[in-house]
Design a protein around this motif. Structure first.
Motif, PDB file in Angstrom:
ATOM      1  N   PRO A  58      31.045  43.815  45.752  1.00  0.00           N
ATOM      2  CA  PRO A  58      30.774  42.620  46.562  1.00  0.00           C
ATOM      3  C   PRO A  58      29.953  41.572  45.809  1.00  0.00           C
ATOM      4  O   PRO A  58      30.123  40.369  46.045  1.00  0.00           O
ATOM      5  N   ALA A  59      29.072  42.015  44.905  1.00  0.00           N
ATOM      6  CA  ALA A  59      28.328  41.048  44.099  1.00  0.00           C
ATOM      7  C   ALA A  59      29.279  40.245  43.220  1.00  0.00           C
ATOM      8  O   ALA A  59      29.117  39.025  43.050  1.00  0.00           O
ATOM      9  N   ALA A  60      30.287  40.920  42.662  1.00  0.00           N
ATOM     10  CA  ALA A  60      31.275  40.227  41.829  1.00  0.00           C
ATOM     11  C   ALA A  60      32.115  39.262  42.667  1.00  0.00           C
ATOM     12  O   ALA A  60      32.461  38.169  42.207  1.00  0.00           O
ATOM     13  N   ALA A  61      32.459  39.659  43.893  1.00  0.00           N
ATOM     14  CA  ALA A  61      33.221  38.767  44.771  1.00  0.00           C
ATOM     15  C   ALA A  61      32.407  37.521  45.109  1.00  0.00           C
ATOM     16  O   ALA A  61      32.939  36.400  45.135  1.00  0.00           O
ATOM     17  N   TYR A  62      31.120  37.711  45.372  1.00  0.00           N
ATOM     18  CA  TYR A  62      30.225  36.575  45.624  1.00  0.00           C
ATOM     19  C   TYR A  62      30.222  35.625  44.437  1.00  0.00           C
ATOM     20  O   TYR A  62      30.372  34.402  44.592  1.00  0.00           O
ATOM     21  N   LEU A  63      30.102  36.186  43.247  1.00  0.00           N
ATOM     22  CA  LEU A  63      30.043  35.348  42.053  1.00  0.00           C
ATOM     23  C   LEU A  63      31.368  34.649  41.788  1.00  0.00           C
ATOM     24  O   LEU A  63      31.400  33.468  41.427  1.00  0.00           O
ATOM     25  N   ALA A  64      32.467  35.379  41.985  1.00  0.00           N
ATOM     26  CA  ALA A  64      33.783  34.808  41.718  1.00  0.00           C
ATOM     27  C   ALA A  64      34.043  33.567  42.564  1.00  0.00           C
ATOM     28  O   ALA A  64      34.741  32.634  42.136  1.00  0.00           O
ATOM     29  N   ALA A  65      33.484  33.553  43.775  1.00  0.00           N
ATOM     30  CA  ALA A  65      33.677  32.406  44.660  1.00  0.00           C
ATOM     31  C   ALA A  65      32.778  31.232  44.302  1.00  0.00           C
ATOM     32  O   ALA A  65      32.973  30.118  44.806  1.00  0.00           O
ATOM     33  N   LYS A  66      31.790  31.448  43.421  1.00  0.00           N
ATOM     34  CA  LYS A  66      30.800  30.427  43.120  1.00  0.00           C
ATOM     35  C   LYS A  66      30.975  29.772  41.749  1.00  0.00           C
ATOM     36  O   LYS A  66      30.465  28.679  41.524  1.00  0.00           O
ATOM     37  N   VAL A  67      31.649  30.455  40.810  1.00  0.00           N
ATOM     38  CA  VAL A  67      31.836  29.895  39.471  1.00  0.00           C
ATOM     39  C   VAL A  67      33.311  29.618  39.252  1.00  0.00           C
ATOM     40  O   VAL A  67      34.174  30.211  39.895  1.00  0.00           O
ATOM     41  N   ASP A  68      33.601  28.724  38.325  1.00  0.00           N
ATOM     42  CA  ASP A  68      34.971  28.237  38.168  1.00  0.00           C
ATOM     43  C   ASP A  68      35.771  28.922  37.070  1.00  0.00           C
ATOM     44  O   ASP A  68      36.966  29.159  37.224  1.00  0.00           O
ATOM     45  N   ARG A  69      35.123  29.198  35.937  1.00  0.00           N
ATOM     46  CA  ARG A  69      35.861  29.668  34.770  1.00  0.00           C
ATOM     47  C   ARG A  69      35.460  31.062  34.315  1.00  0.00           C
ATOM     48  O   ARG A  69      36.256  31.763  33.688  1.00  0.00           O
ATOM     49  N   LEU A  70      34.236  31.449  34.555  1.00  0.00           N
ATOM     50  CA  LEU A  70      33.702  32.693  34.019  1.00  0.00           C
ATOM     51  C   LEU A  70      34.500  33.891  34.527  1.00  0.00           C
ATOM     52  O   LEU A  70      34.755  34.028  35.728  1.00  0.00           O
ATOM     53  N   GLN A  71      34.880  34.754  33.594  1.00  0.00           N
ATOM     54  CA  GLN A  71      35.611  35.966  33.952  1.00  0.00           C
ATOM     55  C   GLN A  71      34.630  37.101  34.246  1.00  0.00           C
ATOM     56  O   GLN A  71      33.467  37.053  33.862  1.00  0.00           O
ATOM     57  N   ILE A  72      35.136  38.122  34.933  1.00  0.00           N
ATOM     58  CA  ILE A  72      34.277  39.205  35.419  1.00  0.00           C
ATOM     59  C   ILE A  72      34.800  40.546  34.908  1.00  0.00           C
ATOM     60  O   ILE A  72      36.003  40.835  35.013  1.00  0.00           O
ATOM     61  N   LEU A  73      33.888  41.342  34.364  1.00  0.00           N
ATOM     62  CA  LEU A  73      34.173  42.728  34.014  1.00  0.00           C
ATOM     63  C   LEU A  73      33.419  43.598  35.011  1.00  0.00           C
ATOM     64  O   LEU A  73      32.188  43.613  35.040  1.00  0.00           O
ATOM     65  N   LEU A  74      34.146  44.317  35.839  1.00  0.00           N
ATOM     66  CA  LEU A  74      33.567  45.117  36.916  1.00  0.00           C
ATOM     67  C   LEU A  74      33.505  46.577  36.511  1.00  0.00           C
ATOM     68  O   LEU A  74      34.526  47.205  36.255  1.00  0.00           O
ATOM     69  N   ALA A  75      32.285  47.129  36.437  1.00  0.00           N
ATOM     70  CA  ALA A  75      32.140  48.552  36.133  1.00  0.00           C
ATOM     71  C   ALA A  75      32.418  49.379  37.382  1.00  0.00           C
ATOM     72  O   ALA A  75      32.011  49.027  38.489  1.00  0.00           O
ATOM     73  N   HIS A  76      33.112  50.504  37.178  1.00  0.00           N
ATOM     74  CA  HIS A  76      33.506  51.351  38.312  1.00  0.00           C
ATOM     75  C   HIS A  76      33.493  52.815  37.890  1.00  0.00           C
ATOM     76  O   HIS A  76      34.040  53.169  36.845  1.00  0.00           O
ATOM     77  N   ARG A  77      32.870  53.650  38.712  1.00  0.00           N
ATOM     78  CA  ARG A  77      32.883  55.094  38.493  1.00  0.00           C
ATOM     79  C   ARG A  77      33.936  55.743  39.386  1.00  0.00           C
ATOM     80  O   ARG A  77      33.888  55.596  40.615  1.00  0.00           O
ATOM     81  N   GLY A  99      42.549  35.652  39.226  1.00  0.00           N
ATOM     82  CA  GLY A  99      42.987  36.308  38.002  1.00  0.00           C
ATOM     83  C   GLY A  99      41.945  36.376  36.911  1.00  0.00           C
ATOM     84  O   GLY A  99      42.296  36.379  35.728  1.00  0.00           O
ATOM     85  N   ARG A 100      40.676  36.496  37.286  1.00  0.00           N
ATOM     86  CA  ARG A 100      39.596  36.533  36.287  1.00  0.00           C
ATOM     87  C   ARG A 100      38.934  37.898  36.193  1.00  0.00           C
ATOM     88  O   ARG A 100      37.818  38.013  35.685  1.00  0.00           O
ATOM     89  N   LEU A 101      39.605  38.949  36.632  1.00  0.00           N
ATOM     90  CA  LEU A 101      38.995  40.278  36.687  1.00  0.00           C
ATOM     91  C   LEU A 101      39.480  41.186  35.565  1.00  0.00           C
ATOM     92  O   LEU A 101      40.654  41.160  35.188  1.00  0.00           O
ATOM     93  N   ALA A 102      38.566  41.990  35.024  1.00  0.00           N
ATOM     94  CA  ALA A 102      38.886  43.172  34.226  1.00  0.00           C
ATOM     95  C   ALA A 102      38.038  44.300  34.788  1.00  0.00           C
ATOM     96  O   ALA A 102      36.991  44.063  35.399  1.00  0.00           O
ATOM     97  N   VAL A 103      38.483  45.548  34.618  1.00  0.00           N
ATOM     98  CA  VAL A 103      37.782  46.691  35.200  1.00  0.00           C
ATOM     99  C   VAL A 103      37.360  47.648  34.095  1.00  0.00           C
ATOM    100  O   VAL A 103      38.189  48.070  33.275  1.00  0.00           O
ATOM    101  N   HIS A 104      36.065  47.988  34.098  1.00  0.00           N
ATOM    102  CA  HIS A 104      35.519  48.932  33.132  1.00  0.00           C
ATOM    103  C   HIS A 104      35.304  50.269  33.835  1.00  0.00           C
ATOM    104  O   HIS A 104      34.451  50.387  34.721  1.00  0.00           O
ATOM    105  N   PHE A 105      36.080  51.272  33.453  1.00  0.00           N
ATOM    106  CA  PHE A 105      36.007  52.586  34.084  1.00  0.00           C
ATOM    107  C   PHE A 105      34.961  53.438  33.382  1.00  0.00           C
ATOM    108  O   PHE A 105      35.041  53.661  32.166  1.00  0.00           O
TER     109      PHE A 105
END
Length: 390
Positions: A58-77, A99-105
């Motif tokens: 949810p923190a990444a979703a909040y950020l994604a809605a607030k910035v225009d270009r910055l991509q997000i790498l989401l860590a996930h266990r 389309g700015r997401l990547a996932v770090h497992f």
């Protein structure tokens, strides 16, 4: 190929040297830090995961809605949710971010930390589970017809999702680790393979291990390589080294007071191979190659991304270019003053690296771990190491 830069999307202003001044999830600081990265040339920021920290999705979703270009790498266990649920979560977030997401497992390198959320598998079992988990997530992202799955860790029937990623065929999959089990899993499934910053020779060996694992898995290509460092910058070499020693003193002071180590973590006896490697390297010497400095890692017990690059922006940029020549495509960097260092690194280091990478690409300069000898000759037949102090 163009180099990319990964920063940190921290939810408060704490670091190994600094106590946080507000809540664990400080929305205003999170956004301010992200915008500093976006405004100063960074490509992506990482939302890390901890068993007691704010939930990154949810923190990444909040950020994604607030910035225009910055991509997000989401860590996930993988232990925290079922893979079908996770795949829909990631696809939804990719839609939110356009389309700015990547996932770090994250497989998890500390048994106690894993067990805090009910994960009792051994490390090798966790790597096997992560590989199966990623396979399922990719299927959910790409299958338009229902499918069954009968695996070692997961079983379900007649499943199909109704939400898909913007990115096709799917967002980038990121993975890290330094053990044979990690190389096997990541070599088979990862688009990006993450390494902690080590001396050039050790980094070249790890890149070869990842490539060998990818070939063993029958892949036509190999993962892109990411390497992570802690930059310590100043306007002169002397000032940079003074700052470096102040930084280590602050880390040691906070750890001795018990204020920075995660609960349940035992830095004197790390279980994960990556931390063990960093400790062993620090025992061999403090300085390697052009600017790599290990006391920051020694002071934290090899905890996470902890080896520093010390010097002027020009020195640190040249050090990063040595890693680029080895085959590193993505530079992960995080200072100890999260906001100020993100701005300084973006302002003074990133442009130097990008300009030189563009020049080398135009000239078709060779890259890869086979270039190690040439890089060392350019450095003056090093690596340079000095006896560890204190």
């Amino acid at each position: 190929m163009p180099v990319e830069f990964l920063g940190i999307a921290y939810t408060n202003n704490a670091s190994e040297t600094t106590a946080r001044s507000g809540a664990s999830f400080d929305k205003e600081y999170t956004l301010r830090l992200a915008r500093a990265h976006e405004d100063h040339g960074w490509d992506r920021v990482l939302f890390a995961y901890g068993s007691d920290t704010p939930i990154p999705t949810p923190a990444a979703a909040y950020l994604a809605a607030k910035v225009d270009r910055l991509q997000i790498l989401l860590a996930h266990r993988p232990n925290v949710s079922y893979p079908t649920y996770a795949a829909r979560t990631f696809a939804t977030l990719d839609q939110i971010s356009d389309g700015r997401l990547a996932v770090h497992f994250i497989t998890g390198g500390n048994d106690h930390e894993q067990q805090r959320e009910g994960d009792t598998l051994t490390k090798d079992q966790r790597y096997s589970r992560t590989r199966e988990y990623i396979e399922i997530v990719k299927k959910v992202w790409t299958r338009r017809e229902a499918f069954d799955h009968e695996g070692e860790y997961y079983s379900f029937h007649d499943y199909v999702s109704d939400v898909f990623p913007v990115q096709q065929p799917y967002p980038a999959v990121s993975f890290g680790g330094s053990s044979p089990a990690a190389y096997a899993a990541g070599g088979a499934e990862a688009d990006i393979y993450c390494l902690w910053g080590e001396p050039l020779a050790e980094t070249a060996q790890q890149i070869e291990s990842v490539r060998e694992a990818a070939r063993a898995a029958g892949r036509a290509g190999t993962p892109r390589i990411q390497a992570a460092f802690r930059p310590i910058l100043a306007s002169t070499e002397e000032l940079a080294w003074e700052k470096a020693h102040r930084t280590v003193a602050a880390i040691r002071e906070r750890r001795s007071a018990g204020r920075s180590a995660a609960r349940g973590h035992h830095p004197d006896a790390p279980e994960n191979t990556g931390a063990q490697r960093l400790i062993a390297i620090a025992a061999r010497g403090e300085r390697f190659d052009r600017a790599l400095w290990t006391p920051t890692s020694a002071a934290t017990g090899g905890e996470g991304n902890s080896n520093a690059l010390v010097g002027t922006p020009e020195t640190v940029a040249q050090a990063l270019l040595d890693y680029y020549d080895l085959g590193v495509d993505i530079i992960s960097a995080r200072g100890y003053d999260l906001l100020g260092d993100a701005i300084d690194f973006g302002r003074y280091v990133i442009p130097l690296v990008r300009e030189e990478v563009a020049r080398r690409d135009r000239e078709g300069a060779p890259r890869g771990p086979q270039e190690l000898k040439r890089i060392q000759e350019r450095l003056g037949d090093r690596p340079r190491a000095t006896a560890a102090a204190g």
